[in-house]
Scaffold this motif. Structure first.
Motif, PDB file in Angstrom:
ATOM      1  N   ILE A  79       0.870  -0.903  -0.097  1.00 34.05           N
ATOM      2  CA  ILE A  79       0.150  -0.378  -0.133  1.00 34.05           C
ATOM      3  C   ILE A  79       0.703   1.790  -0.292  1.00 34.05           C
ATOM      4  N   GLN A  80       1.804   1.244   0.900  1.00 32.54           N
ATOM      5  CA  GLN A  80       2.712   2.321   0.957  1.00 32.54           C
ATOM      6  C   GLN A  80       3.588   2.770  -0.441  1.00 32.54           C
ATOM      7  N   GLN A  81       3.297   1.190  -1.160  1.00 31.87           N
ATOM      8  CA  GLN A  81       4.667   1.868  -2.375  1.00 31.87           C
ATOM      9  C   GLN A  81       3.347   1.954  -3.517  1.00 31.87           C
ATOM     10  N   GLY A  82       2.135   2.097  -2.958  1.00 28.48           N
ATOM     11  CA  GLY A  82       1.500   1.943  -4.308  1.00 28.48           C
ATOM     12  C   GLY A  82       0.955   1.313  -5.244  1.00 28.48           C
ATOM     13  N   LYS A  83       0.635   0.059  -4.862  1.00 26.95           N
ATOM     14  CA  LYS A  83       0.870  -1.256  -6.186  1.00 26.95           C
ATOM     15  C   LYS A  83      -0.614  -1.398  -5.534  1.00 26.95           C
ATOM     16  N   ILE A  84      -1.032  -1.794  -4.455  1.00 28.85           N
ATOM     17  CA  ILE A  84      -2.157  -2.016  -4.278  1.00 28.85           C
ATOM     18  C   ILE A  84      -3.202  -0.989  -3.464  1.00 28.85           C
ATOM     19  N   LEU A  85      -4.610  -0.669  -3.099  1.00 29.35           N
ATOM     20  CA  LEU A  85      -5.440   0.130  -2.758  1.00 29.35           C
ATOM     21  C   LEU A  85      -5.793  -0.959  -1.304  1.00 29.35           C
ATOM     22  N   TYR A  86      -6.950  -1.418  -1.803  1.00 27.36           N
ATOM     23  CA  TYR A  86      -7.226  -2.233  -0.415  1.00 27.36           C
ATOM     24  C   TYR A  86      -7.303  -3.630  -0.925  1.00 27.36           C
ATOM     25  N   VAL A  87      -7.337  -4.589   0.787  1.00 29.12           N
ATOM     26  CA  VAL A  87      -7.161  -5.974   0.477  1.00 29.12           C
ATOM     27  C   VAL A  87      -9.260  -6.400   0.824  1.00 29.12           C
ATOM     28  N   GLY A  88      -8.960  -8.116   0.105  1.00 30.10           N
ATOM     29  CA  GLY A  88     -10.240  -8.377   0.258  1.00 30.10           C
ATOM     30  C   GLY A  88      -9.251 -10.216   0.706  1.00 30.10           C
ATOM     31  N   SER A  89     -10.875 -10.898   0.616  1.00 26.94           N
ATOM     32  CA  SER A  89     -10.727 -11.996   1.360  1.00 26.94           C
ATOM     33  C   SER A  89     -11.140 -12.757   0.319  1.00 26.94           C
ATOM     34  N   SER A  90     -11.309 -14.587   0.120  1.00 27.48           N
ATOM     35  CA  SER A  90     -11.970 -15.148  -0.816  1.00 27.48           C
ATOM     36  C   SER A  90     -11.924 -16.565   0.101  1.00 27.48           C
ATOM     37  N   ASN A  91     -13.095 -17.637  -0.415  1.00 27.23           N
ATOM     38  CA  ASN A  91     -13.613 -18.454   0.882  1.00 27.23           C
ATOM     39  C   ASN A  91     -12.716 -18.556   1.968  1.00 27.23           C
ATOM     40  N   HIS A  92     -13.041 -17.848   2.756  1.00 33.12           N
ATOM     41  CA  HIS A  92     -13.052 -17.136   4.501  1.00 33.12           C
ATOM     42  C   HIS A  92     -13.699 -17.354   4.921  1.00 33.12           C
ATOM     43  N   ALA A  93     -13.738 -18.355   6.033  1.00 33.11           N
ATOM     44  CA  ALA A  93     -14.996 -18.877   7.526  1.00 33.11           C
ATOM     45  C   ALA A  93     -15.833 -17.567   7.910  1.00 33.11           C
ATOM     46  N   GLY A  94     -15.691 -17.258   8.524  1.00 34.97           N
ATOM     47  CA  GLY A  94     -16.415 -16.440   9.592  1.00 34.97           C
ATOM     48  C   GLY A  94     -15.367 -16.071  11.022  1.00 34.97           C
ATOM     49  N   TRP A  95     -14.424 -16.940  11.261  1.00 35.87           N
ATOM     50  CA  TRP A  95     -13.622 -16.726  12.470  1.00 35.87           C
ATOM     51  C   TRP A  95     -12.051 -16.035  11.803  1.00 35.87           C
ATOM     52  N   HIS A  96     -12.378 -16.639  10.151  1.00 38.03           N
ATOM     53  CA  HIS A  96     -11.010 -15.879   9.337  1.00 38.03           C
ATOM     54  C   HIS A  96     -11.325 -14.338   9.213  1.00 38.03           C
ATOM     55  N   ILE A  97     -12.446 -14.119   8.485  1.00 38.73           N
ATOM     56  CA  ILE A  97     -12.724 -12.196   8.842  1.00 38.73           C
ATOM     57  C   ILE A  97     -12.143 -12.294  10.335  1.00 38.73           C
ATOM     58  N   ALA A  98     -12.778 -12.653  11.119  1.00 43.25           N
ATOM     59  CA  ALA A  98     -12.502 -11.971  12.556  1.00 43.25           C
ATOM     60  C   ALA A  98     -10.872 -11.955  12.675  1.00 43.25           C
ATOM     61  N   GLN A  99     -10.527 -12.793  13.003  1.00 36.95           N
ATOM     62  CA  GLN A  99      -9.135 -13.246  12.720  1.00 36.95           C
ATOM     63  C   GLN A  99      -8.507 -11.996  12.195  1.00 36.95           C
ATOM     64  N   ALA A 100      -8.636 -11.965  10.987  1.00 38.52           N
ATOM     65  CA  ALA A 100      -8.035 -11.070  10.039  1.00 38.52           C
ATOM     66  C   ALA A 100      -7.969  -9.966  10.174  1.00 38.52           C
ATOM     67  N   ASN A 101      -9.097  -9.584  10.473  1.00 39.68           N
ATOM     68  CA  ASN A 101      -9.223  -7.914  10.895  1.00 39.68           C
ATOM     69  C   ASN A 101      -9.469  -7.437  11.984  1.00 39.68           C
ATOM     70  N   GLU A 102      -9.625  -8.753  13.273  1.00 42.08           N
ATOM     71  CA  GLU A 102      -8.845  -8.396  14.442  1.00 42.08           C
ATOM     72  C   GLU A 102      -7.012  -7.569  14.769  1.00 42.08           C
ATOM     73  N   ALA A 103      -6.569  -8.920  13.715  1.00 43.31           N
ATOM     74  CA  ALA A 103      -4.733  -8.591  13.331  1.00 43.31           C
ATOM     75  C   ALA A 103      -4.653  -6.928  13.118  1.00 43.31           C
ATOM     76  N   ALA A 104      -5.636  -6.963  11.777  1.00 42.14           N
ATOM     77  CA  ALA A 104      -5.385  -4.952  11.332  1.00 42.14           C
ATOM     78  C   ALA A 104      -5.623  -4.373  12.460  1.00 42.14           C
ATOM     79  N   ARG A 105      -7.032  -4.632  13.073  1.00 44.40           N
ATOM     80  CA  ARG A 105      -7.091  -3.158  13.214  1.00 44.40           C
ATOM     81  C   ARG A 105      -5.653  -3.235  14.659  1.00 44.40           C
ATOM     82  N   ARG A 106      -5.166  -4.192  15.823  1.00 47.67           N
ATOM     83  CA  ARG A 106      -4.063  -4.329  16.363  1.00 47.67           C
ATOM     84  C   ARG A 106      -3.257  -3.527  15.734  1.00 47.67           C
ATOM     85  N   ARG A 107      -3.650  -3.213  14.164  1.00 51.67           N
ATOM     86  CA  ARG A 107      -1.624  -2.663  13.728  1.00 51.67           C
ATOM     87  C   ARG A 107      -2.522  -0.866  12.936  1.00 51.67           C
TER      88      ARG A 107
END
Length: 328
Positions: free
Chosen positions: A149-177
């Protein structure tokens, strides 16, 4: 074309998403370009692909076709919200050399640079994790994303074929950062396959993700498969396997009979049903021809009555409420 917000981003996207999986394997470059032009003319602006599309020895071919279309100019790239995916390895089928697949920081870096080259662009609007990587910690994944993102190569990130708890795990880790985290989820969701209603879609809604269903016609089951069978076209692949199940066949027959009474096309109703569901950004359609694209566009204008929606629920009952609804 109707437009909606992609999750909690500032992006406005059409209610139909153009899937490009057939570009290369089943639709040649010239016809693929024509379909993309027609989609853009109709107001479709979210184009979805993946680095492995093209398959086998031709992995990457679909991205290349999109790239040659962008190279024609006419503000094509500026008008498109470009989404691609990574996870699988890009070499020949067989054993994988270490660090050439999944979501390690090293492979993410390699994959995005390779996709940018094939797509002939300097950035990807929505970069998606095609599958869950249970071997790589989310902190490593988000660190790699931060750099891109800092390099300007991507703007947003999405997932595919993730379970509900994967989504929660991913976004809680992102929130901490202090990061935005996932903004969308591509999930397998249609009238025949409704398990995403249990936890995936509620999790996506709770975290503000847009939901982009893939296989909206259930691998062809919801596209008038029995009508085509009567006309002499046999089902194949997943559809043929599914129809061998008497319960599935009976439900599809009831579905087609119901829509015949209303004078409606099965494929268009299947898409319109998804568009009526809460939290849905738009289903991915993968047209092989311009006619198939036109059919998908008609679904956007189709409004299903409450009685028809209720009848569809009777034929294809959902999984029920999420487990949290049963708490005391």
């Amino acid at each position: 074309m109707e437009y909606t917000q992609l999750g909690r981003t500032g992006l406005k996207v059409g209610r139909i998403v153009l899937g490009t999986m057939n570009f290369g394997p089943r639709t040649d470059e010239s016809d693929s370009h024509a379909i993309m032009d027609a989609a853009l003319d109709a107001g479709i602006n979210l184009f979805d692909t993946a680095n492995v599309y093209g398959w086998g020895e031709n992995k990457g071919r679909t991205e290349e076709i999109i790239g040659t279309w962008f190279a024609k100019g006419g503000e094509r790239r500026d008008k498109v919200v470009l989404a691609t995916k990574l996870f699988g390895h890009m070499g020949p089928d067989g054993p994988v050399w270490p660090n050439h697949d999944r979501l390690s920081a090293l492979n993410i870096r390699r994959a995005v640079d390779a996709s940018l080259k094939r797509l002939r662009t300097d950035h990807i609007d929505l970069y998606q994790f095609h599958h869950v990587d249970r071997r790589t910690p989310w902190d490593e994944i988000w660190q790699a994303v931060d750099v891109l993102i800092q390099q300007g190569k991507i703007l947003y990130v999405g997932s595919s074929n993730h379970a509900g708890w994967h989504i929660a795990q991913a976004n809680e880790a992102a929130r901490r950062r202090g990061a935005l985290g996932l903004v969308s989820e591509q999930c397998h969701y249609n009238l025949v396959e409704r398990r995403a209603e249990m936890e995936v879609i509620p999790a996506a809604q709770a975290y503000g993700l847009g939901v982009i269903p893939w296989s909206p016609l259930g691998g062809g089951l919801l596209g008038g498969v029995l009508r085509k069978e009567r006309d002499g076209t046999s089902a194949s692949g997943r559809s043929a396997e599914a129809l061998a199940n008497t319960t599935v066949r009976d439900r599809i027959q009831s579905y087609e009979d119901l829509l015949d009474k209303h004078g409606l096309e099965p494929g268009e109703v299947a898409l319109a049903w998804l568009l009526s569901r809460p939290g849905i950004t738009g289903p991915i359609v993968g047209p092989r021809t311009a006619d198939q694209l036109s059919s998908a566009l008609r679904a956007v204008e189709l409004r299903l009555s409450d009685d028809l929606l209720s009848a569809l629920d009777d034929i294809f009952p959902g999984p029920g409420q999420a487990p949290e609804a049963f708490a005391w």
